[in-house]
Design an enzyme around this catalytic site. Structure first.
Site, PDB file in Angstrom:
ATOM      1  N   HIS A   1       0.752  -1.063   0.012  1.00 37.15           N
ATOM      2  CA  HIS A   1      -0.067   0.028  -0.032  1.00 37.15           C
ATOM      3  C   HIS A   1       0.910   1.322  -0.090  1.00 37.15           C
ATOM      4  CE1 HIS A   1       0.725  -0.696   4.399  1.00 37.15           C
ATOM      5  NE2 HIS A   1       1.101   0.559   4.384  1.00 37.15           N
TER       6      HIS A   1
ATOM      7  N   ARG B   1      -1.284  11.074   4.596  1.00 37.32           N
ATOM      8  CA  ARG B   1      -1.841  11.663   5.774  1.00 37.32           C
ATOM      9  C   ARG B   1      -2.979  12.332   5.554  1.00 37.32           C
ATOM     10  NH1 ARG B   1       3.515  11.056   6.877  1.00 37.32           N
ATOM     11  NH2 ARG B   1       4.239   9.941   8.618  1.00 37.32           N
TER      12      ARG B   1
ATOM     13  N   GLU C   1      -3.513   3.621   1.906  1.00 33.72           N
ATOM     14  CA  GLU C   1      -3.830   3.817   3.372  1.00 33.72           C
ATOM     15  C   GLU C   1      -3.872   5.056   3.613  1.00 33.72           C
ATOM     16  OE1 GLU C   1      -1.174   3.589   7.332  1.00 33.72           O
ATOM     17  OE2 GLU C   1      -0.690   1.965   5.844  1.00 33.72           O
TER      18      GLU C   1
ATOM     19  N   ASN D   1      -4.492  11.161  11.988  1.00 28.58           N
ATOM     20  CA  ASN D   1      -4.104  11.492  13.459  1.00 28.58           C
ATOM     21  C   ASN D   1      -5.156  12.264  14.038  1.00 28.58           C
ATOM     22  OD1 ASN D   1      -1.692  10.109  13.429  1.00 28.58           O
ATOM     23  ND2 ASN D   1      -1.009  11.333  11.665  1.00 28.58           N
TER      24      ASN D   1
ATOM     25  N   HIS E   1       3.204  11.411  -6.317  1.00 29.59           N
ATOM     26  CA  HIS E   1       1.454  11.203  -6.584  1.00 29.59           C
ATOM     27  C   HIS E   1       1.415   9.835  -6.769  1.00 29.59           C
ATOM     28  CE1 HIS E   1       3.807  10.389 -10.728  1.00 29.59           C
ATOM     29  NE2 HIS E   1       2.834   9.747 -10.829  1.00 29.59           N
TER      30      HIS E   1
ATOM     31  N   GLU F   1      -2.316  11.091 -10.521  1.00 31.45           N
ATOM     32  CA  GLU F   1      -2.069  10.843 -11.998  1.00 31.45           C
ATOM     33  C   GLU F   1      -3.394   9.914 -12.528  1.00 31.45           C
ATOM     34  OE1 GLU F   1       1.005   9.679 -15.362  1.00 31.45           O
ATOM     35  OE2 GLU F   1       1.378   9.220 -13.164  1.00 31.45           O
TER      36      GLU F   1
END
Length: 138
Positions: free
Chosen positions: A6, A10, A55, A59, A73, A116
């Protein structure tokens, strides 16, 4: 042997980011909440391509991420780049680099991650895409 699992990004607003990736055809495949660590992990993938996951890490106490925490990207192959860009634009997403050549476009997620889009094969240049200016950096 190495196998891709993966890519983690964030995010500040998980629900807005999930809506964005849903527009690209990705679906949530699992979610993990960590109360002690005060974060949530959300994994997304295209149906039938669950081995290529994104993923989303949220936080809970973050106050916004600076551009230094970003990276190049993410790239996704699509069946119809024009229809995909049209659907994104209708949902309010800016097309930073339109698919003028029928092959490639760039958009950005709500957290300013560059995405992209690559056409599966190549389509002939078509209006209004062929004459659209770039909307920003990609």
């Amino acid at each position: 042997m190495t196998k891709y699992l993966h890519t983690m990004i964030r995010v500040s607003d998980p629900e807005a980011t999930i809506r964005f990736f849903n527009l690209l055809g990705l679906e949530e495949i699992r979610r993990m909440e960590n109360d002690k660590g005060r974060y949530t992990l959300i994994f997304l993938a295209a149906p039938g391509d669950e081995g290529a996951q994104v993923e989303l890490t949220h936080n809970w106490d973050e106050q916004g991420y600076g551009g230094g925490r970003n990276f190049g990207h993410l790239a996704y192959r699509v069946d119809d780049i024009y229809a995909t860009c049209r659907r994104l634009m209708e949902a309010g997403v800016t097309i930073n680099r339109p698919p003028r050549d029928g092959h490639m476009a760039f958009v950005r997620s709500p957290d300013d991650i560059s995405i992209e889009l690559l056409q599966n094969g190549q389509l002939a240049p078509a209006e209004p895409w062929a004459s659209m200016p770039n909307m920003g950096e990609w």
